[in-house]
Design an enzyme around this catalytic site. Sequence first.
Site, PDB file in Angstrom:
ATOM      1  N   HIS A 259       0.845  -1.197   0.000  1.00 23.52           N
ATOM      2  CA  HIS A 259       0.000   0.000   0.000  1.00 23.52           C
ATOM      3  C   HIS A 259       0.877   1.243   0.000  1.00 23.52           C
ATOM      4  O   HIS A 259       1.773   1.388   0.841  1.00 23.52           O
ATOM      5  CB  HIS A 259      -0.922  -0.003   1.223  1.00 23.52           C
ATOM      6  CG  HIS A 259      -1.969  -1.065   1.163  1.00 23.52           C
ATOM      7  ND1 HIS A 259      -1.683  -2.368   0.851  1.00 23.52           N
ATOM      8  CD2 HIS A 259      -3.298  -1.015   1.384  1.00 23.52           C
ATOM      9  CE1 HIS A 259      -2.789  -3.081   0.883  1.00 23.52           C
ATOM     10  NE2 HIS A 259      -3.792  -2.273   1.198  1.00 23.52           N
ATOM     11  N   LYS A 695     -14.366   3.933   4.827  1.00 24.20           N
ATOM     12  CA  LYS A 695     -14.642   4.825   3.698  1.00 24.20           C
ATOM     13  C   LYS A 695     -16.097   4.699   3.259  1.00 24.20           C
ATOM     14  O   LYS A 695     -16.718   5.670   2.825  1.00 24.20           O
ATOM     15  CB  LYS A 695     -13.712   4.472   2.543  1.00 24.20           C
ATOM     16  CG  LYS A 695     -13.947   5.280   1.270  1.00 24.20           C
ATOM     17  CD  LYS A 695     -12.892   4.950   0.243  1.00 24.20           C
ATOM     18  CE  LYS A 695     -13.223   5.595  -1.098  1.00 24.20           C
ATOM     19  NZ  LYS A 695     -14.309   4.923  -1.796  1.00 24.20           N
TER      20      LYS A 695
END
EC number: 4.1.1.31
Length: 1032
Positions: A259, A695
């Site tokens: 990531h 999110k």
Amino acid sequence: MINNTKVSQVEPRTMRLVLASRAMAAARHAAKSQRSHLLSSLQASSAPLATSSFTARRMNEYVRHPRFSSTSSLHEPTLFTSPSAFADPIDATSDDALLRSDVRTMGTLLGEAISHHHGADVLQKVERLRSMAKESRTVSSAGEERLAPMAEFVSELTAKELVVISRAFAHFLGVANAAEAHQRCRRLKLDLEREVNEEVSLPVNGAPAPIGALHASKPDSTAGVISRLVYGKDGKSVSKEEIYKSLISQTVEIVLTAHPTQVNRRTLLEKHSRVQKILNEADSLREKSTPYHRQQLDDALRREIASIWQTDEVSRVKPTPQSEAERGTLVLETILWDSLPSFLRKLDATMKWGLGEEYGLPLTASPFKFASWMGGDRDGNPNVTPDVTREVCLTNRIKAAQLLEADVRELMGLISGNPPSVNCQSEAMQKIRMRVGEESRAPYRSYLHPVATKLANTASWAQRELKRVQKKENFDYHMANPEDVYLNEKELLEELLTVHQSLCDTGNTVVANGKLVDVIRKISAFGLTLVPLDVRQESDRHAEALDCITKYLGLGSYSDWDEATRVSWIQTQLQSRRPLIRSGIWREAESESFFTPTAVDTLETFQMISEQYEGSLGAYVISQCTSASDILAVLLLQLDAGVKKPLRVVPLFETLGDLNGAAATMEKLFSIPAYIGSLEGRKQEIMVGYSDSAKDAGRLAASWAQYETQVKLSEVAKKFSVDVVYFHGKGGTVGRGGNPNTFKAILSHAPGTINGQFRVTEQGEMISQNFGYSDRAERTLDIYTAAVLAEQHTDRPLPSKEWKDMMDKLSQISCDAYRKIVRGDQRFVPYFRAATPELELGSLNIGSRPAKRKASGGVESLRAIPWNFAWTQTRLNLPTWLGVGEAIGEVLSSKDEKTLRTMYNEWDSFRTTIDLVEMILSKSDSSVARHYERVLVSDPQALELGGEIREIHDATERAVLDLAGHKTLSEHDTLLQRLMAVRNPYVDCLNVLQAETLKRLRKSEGTAEEDVLKDALLTTITGVANGMGNTG
């Protein structure tokens, strides 16, 4: 004559050093009045770059003084500042005195470099902007427009000045981070010394005297946990045998992911690491050293800071998955390869200290394992191909073989004895003599020589195979001869255990327990592959591959079948054991039209998996998993590809809907005999996604869904007698499930869901922060060990129905409020893209994968990292708190107020969640976000929404303070308050510079200044990330 000449050349130099040493205090005192204006601000704020009291000409004369030449640092700036140099006597004795001194010194050296290369006038502008930022923080009446004077000043800078001044603040925060990282290590050593010297009281009376291995006085250290559990007087002490069984069976697996959250280039990270080493050396020289040695260290620091300033902080080329993997595993080779066995020695000593000599750590116990997604994670990343995974697997084997060969050759030199074989009944010694002969005078060296040779052959074989993959040659991957190379770690481990046992049997236990033990433990932790790779792919790709297969076979479209039909068909195929298609048929002319390019890539990925030797790969993670057929499809595709020992199939439940449906999905799956029969040891790994769920629904709703889902999944697993292991997909930031307090984070998980097995992702900047330095790495390993041990023996009942109902209510209110803004307000996307650098983040070149899973998608397809990254840059941190204030405020004003306050005071998991939100709010600054809006947003409706969001932010602050009973945010966290008070002015400067740069950049497409402005922007992004301590 020659000797006299040499003496005459040396004596003046020696005399100069002696005289300089004696004169250091006097010189500082004499220079103090001349430097008072320059250093006063440095002492107050922990290291500015210069002072505005000097004129440009006077500053230029000062920094070009011979005392500041690159060949001499016997005077200030120096790492060896005497206590008399501190303005406040308290500074000289406080724990942070050296930190402040180190940062002051490096700040001054950085100022020198700036002035030398760009002129004193630029340095003066840097200092002017910093002074304005400090002033804006002290004037309470400035309000939201406090940054206006800074913005006006910055608007007059040229594009090149924007770059240089942004670099100044970014690099200062970078070296300040290095100093703070070293200070944490310095504190750890100091704390151990205080424990051993009885300068601190231990939390538990009756525990043995500390031995200085691990921290007995810290509740989040294994020594502290053992003390509390064994010797605690609260009536809940645990037997030594129970603790021992827990420690030797528990496992923490840390999965390094690709990531893209590390904004600093590897070159700069290495330089910052060298700075830390210099600071560490300086600590050892402060008590006793010569002027010469101090000079050498000061000069080394000066050179490193000068080199840092001249190093490009912008990544010019996007990394490949291979380079990403190489960079990611560097911490294993350079730090953890030695830090892990060092920690395990300390753990062994601590277990014997707290439990008894008979309770040491077994040789082959594996408290820690490591894995990686780098080179295996292909979810939304078309750059990760089957060949890329082959390359990374082989590269990891090469590294592991080379590291182990070096260790074994070192053992050959260390274990050179020749124990008598007469009357020796040792079976292990007999094995050694059988290999080397009775006449060998160095049996261990002779026994280990073929081991080292075989490891060298293993590396050579893997290097040849790697070249073939890189050249795209067709070859038989299974050509390795097990007689020539190591393919199974058990073989190597058995040979070294034989050496250990024979040494013990022949009276050489002290030798056996030296370096040999470390190597044995390395093999148990790292195996022959350094880190096994997980493979990750989204569920739609597997469905597409099966759809192509069923169409080719004339069975219809798999994609059109309902869930029941899919499950039934896969069950039949699993039981038939007959391949669906022939390997490689998708490349044949008469059938290739049936297979899409993405399906071909998927099928070739499974073919690649079938080629790998044991230990190269770990799990197969299915992202966006929503049904039982998603999991069964991966098992079927593995078997159809001829994978002899299928990778464990790990569903990843990410969104709120996926989490809520996870228990039903797994219950259906566990009801299928063919699937249960495929589980090795009836163990199922399940991954919980923290980033995407937050999110999707906001932090509060996501955290409750994660908690409740794990409880329900554990109940389902228990019903079917399945041992479930949770894989926690957390990011570094709170908005992505992170928690800087690892110990509390683990204990806040639902009871009965960890049970001694904890698998978690570690990524980007968190890898550097937690494992980038040996002392810090060992401390991180200690915290993980302590937390998993404490979790097994800490009474944490499940929440009552009343509390669960309250969480359902809070979750619904917060989710609705969050989605109302993010999904339901048409003004949001224009506001988000105008008021943050989201659109520009793709230029960072910090990761190999695209920022979006789908190029055509909007915010909904944006990955969680750039989503959080963008809000962190503007200091609003919206994903962490949006929805929380509405939920808390509504309940506090209702009849349920008392229940909510009781939950906060009595339920650790809930309080941890709220406290994390409070911590993020204390790091947020709505006035900075307002500045971005004023400079960058022109749409009146978007501006209107920005004002509404900031009002929600302020209301959330009030609601959290009310619930926590605090007057100011994080009022009990004095360390955070002090840290942010020092950093805020510097980050303010970078924010103002970034907003100005964004404004110009968005108008400069195709102009000569565009590239310069891009550099300025990327530099400010790096700087803000350094200042805030994280990215996405």
